[in-house]
Scaffold this motif. Sequence first.
Motif, PDB file in Angstrom:
ATOM      1  N   SER A  71     -17.361  26.582  -1.667  1.00  0.00           N
ATOM      2  CA  SER A  71     -17.193  25.397  -0.838  1.00  0.00           C
ATOM      3  C   SER A  71     -16.384  25.737   0.405  1.00  0.00           C
ATOM      4  N   LYS A  72     -16.726  25.099   1.517  1.00  0.00           N
ATOM      5  CA  LYS A  72     -15.936  25.277   2.724  1.00  0.00           C
ATOM      6  C   LYS A  72     -14.731  24.346   2.737  1.00  0.00           C
ATOM      7  N   ASP A  73     -14.656  23.433   1.769  1.00  0.00           N
ATOM      8  CA  ASP A  73     -13.529  22.508   1.677  1.00  0.00           C
ATOM      9  C   ASP A  73     -12.241  23.258   1.356  1.00  0.00           C
ATOM     10  N   THR A  74     -11.129  22.697   1.793  1.00  0.00           N
ATOM     11  CA  THR A  74      -9.820  23.274   1.478  1.00  0.00           C
ATOM     12  C   THR A  74      -8.970  22.337   0.637  1.00  0.00           C
ATOM     13  N   GLN A  75      -9.450  21.110   0.443  1.00  0.00           N
ATOM     14  CA  GLN A  75      -8.736  20.141  -0.387  1.00  0.00           C
ATOM     15  C   GLN A  75      -9.644  19.685  -1.519  1.00  0.00           C
ATOM     16  N   PHE A  76      -9.032  19.575  -2.716  1.00  0.00           N
ATOM     17  CA  PHE A  76      -9.792  19.205  -3.904  1.00  0.00           C
ATOM     18  C   PHE A  76      -8.985  18.226  -4.741  1.00  0.00           C
ATOM     19  N   LYS A  77      -9.625  17.138  -5.138  1.00  0.00           N
ATOM     20  CA  LYS A  77      -8.990  16.173  -6.036  1.00  0.00           C
ATOM     21  C   LYS A  77      -9.129  16.678  -7.464  1.00  0.00           C
ATOM     22  N   LEU A  78      -8.075  16.502  -8.227  1.00  0.00           N
ATOM     23  CA  LEU A  78      -8.020  17.046  -9.578  1.00  0.00           C
ATOM     24  C   LEU A  78      -7.501  15.977 -10.531  1.00  0.00           C
ATOM     25  N   PRO A  79      -8.269  15.605 -11.563  1.00  0.00           N
ATOM     26  CA  PRO A  79      -7.780  14.623 -12.533  1.00  0.00           C
ATOM     27  C   PRO A  79      -6.542  15.151 -13.265  1.00  0.00           C
ATOM     28  N   TYR A  80      -5.624  14.260 -13.584  1.00  0.00           N
ATOM     29  CA  TYR A  80      -4.400  14.651 -14.280  1.00  0.00           C
ATOM     30  C   TYR A  80      -4.692  15.412 -15.570  1.00  0.00           C
ATOM     31  N   ASP A  81      -5.708  14.978 -16.294  1.00  0.00           N
ATOM     32  CA  ASP A  81      -5.943  15.559 -17.615  1.00  0.00           C
ATOM     33  C   ASP A  81      -6.521  16.972 -17.577  1.00  0.00           C
ATOM     34  N   CYS A  82      -6.736  17.523 -16.387  1.00  0.00           N
ATOM     35  CA  CYS A  82      -7.181  18.918 -16.257  1.00  0.00           C
ATOM     36  C   CYS A  82      -6.000  19.888 -16.212  1.00  0.00           C
ATOM     37  N   VAL A  83      -4.805  19.352 -16.025  1.00  0.00           N
ATOM     38  CA  VAL A  83      -3.625  20.179 -15.794  1.00  0.00           C
ATOM     39  C   VAL A  83      -2.783  20.276 -17.056  1.00  0.00           C
ATOM     40  N   MET A  84      -2.393  21.522 -17.381  1.00  0.00           N
ATOM     41  CA  MET A  84      -1.483  21.737 -18.518  1.00  0.00           C
ATOM     42  C   MET A  84      -0.033  21.802 -18.056  1.00  0.00           C
ATOM     43  N   THR A  85       0.250  22.566 -16.988  1.00  0.00           N
ATOM     44  CA  THR A  85       1.620  22.694 -16.515  1.00  0.00           C
ATOM     45  C   THR A  85       1.665  22.714 -14.990  1.00  0.00           C
ATOM     46  N   VAL A  86       2.813  22.313 -14.459  1.00  0.00           N
ATOM     47  CA  VAL A  86       3.115  22.394 -13.036  1.00  0.00           C
ATOM     48  C   VAL A  86       4.499  23.026 -12.934  1.00  0.00           C
ATOM     49  N   SER A  87       4.633  24.061 -12.106  1.00  0.00           N
ATOM     50  CA  SER A  87       5.929  24.730 -11.974  1.00  0.00           C
ATOM     51  C   SER A  87       6.131  25.232 -10.559  1.00  0.00           C
ATOM     52  N   ASN A  88       7.377  25.580 -10.261  1.00  0.00           N
ATOM     53  CA  ASN A  88       7.720  26.130  -8.956  1.00  0.00           C
ATOM     54  C   ASN A  88       7.456  27.627  -8.955  1.00  0.00           C
ATOM     55  N   PRO A  89       6.894  28.158  -7.871  1.00  0.00           N
ATOM     56  CA  PRO A  89       6.627  29.593  -7.803  1.00  0.00           C
ATOM     57  C   PRO A  89       7.901  30.395  -7.548  1.00  0.00           C
ATOM     58  N   GLU A  90       7.877  31.660  -7.933  1.00  0.00           N
ATOM     59  CA  GLU A  90       8.935  32.589  -7.563  1.00  0.00           C
ATOM     60  C   GLU A  90       8.989  32.643  -6.034  1.00  0.00           C
ATOM     61  N   ASP A  91      10.168  32.915  -5.484  1.00  0.00           N
ATOM     62  CA  ASP A  91      10.335  32.924  -4.026  1.00  0.00           C
ATOM     63  C   ASP A  91       9.378  33.895  -3.334  1.00  0.00           C
ATOM     64  N   ASN A  92       9.250  35.115  -3.868  1.00  0.00           N
ATOM     65  CA  ASN A  92       8.365  36.105  -3.246  1.00  0.00           C
ATOM     66  C   ASN A  92       6.899  35.674  -3.313  1.00  0.00           C
ATOM     67  N   LEU A  93       6.520  35.054  -4.408  1.00  0.00           N
ATOM     68  CA  LEU A  93       5.150  34.580  -4.555  1.00  0.00           C
ATOM     69  C   LEU A  93       4.873  33.453  -3.559  1.00  0.00           C
ATOM     70  N   GLU A  94       5.816  32.545  -3.415  1.00  0.00           N
ATOM     71  CA  GLU A  94       5.646  31.451  -2.460  1.00  0.00           C
ATOM     72  C   GLU A  94       5.512  31.997  -1.037  1.00  0.00           C
ATOM     73  N   GLN A  95       6.328  32.981  -0.691  1.00  0.00           N
ATOM     74  CA  GLN A  95       6.255  33.568   0.652  1.00  0.00           C
ATOM     75  C   GLN A  95       4.924  34.285   0.862  1.00  0.00           C
ATOM     76  N   SER A  96       4.449  35.000  -0.155  1.00  0.00           N
ATOM     77  CA  SER A  96       3.152  35.677  -0.061  1.00  0.00           C
ATOM     78  C   SER A  96       2.026  34.670   0.148  1.00  0.00           C
ATOM     79  N   TYR A  97       2.097  33.545  -0.555  1.00  0.00           N
ATOM     80  CA  TYR A  97       1.093  32.488  -0.404  1.00  0.00           C
ATOM     81  C   TYR A  97       1.122  31.928   1.021  1.00  0.00           C
ATOM     82  N   LYS A  98       2.318  31.645   1.527  1.00  0.00           N
ATOM     83  CA  LYS A  98       2.434  31.119   2.895  1.00  0.00           C
ATOM     84  C   LYS A  98       1.869  32.108   3.906  1.00  0.00           C
ATOM     85  N   ASN A  99       2.146  33.396   3.693  1.00  0.00           N
ATOM     86  CA  ASN A  99       1.593  34.426   4.588  1.00  0.00           C
ATOM     87  C   ASN A  99       0.075  34.447   4.523  1.00  0.00           C
TER      88      ASN A  99
END
Length: 112
Positions: A71-99
């Motif tokens: 898909s060329k889309d960059t945003q996707f709606k996701l039902p709550y019941d598809c998710v098991m966990t939500v957490s904060n990324p490690e600092d280096n991982l977050e920076q790599s993602y931003k890059n």
Amino acid sequence: MAIQVITLKTGDRIITELKEIFDSDNDDKKGICLLMDEPYILNLEGSTKQYLTEEYGMEYQVRFSKWNPYSKDTQFKLPYDCVMTVSNPEDNLEQSYKNKIRQKQELENDAN
């Protein structure tokens, strides 16, 4: 921007800017679903076992793969019941993602 690592029931681990969609702007609003912006699947690279990496304080090698490459889309709606966990990324991982996102945007701007 709330960058999160989510684990789906499928087992995919995704890093994304995660938002919540509500049914209204009122005080009694109710959440409808989650919105993933620029989601990428996270995969550990290399042959070193995870417990050895942690024991010796080595860094993880992570590979980013576009979550929905069809898909060329960059945003996707996701039902709550598809998710098991939500957490904060490690600092280096977050920076790599931003890059990664910044590089992608620069390539798109250069193409236009």
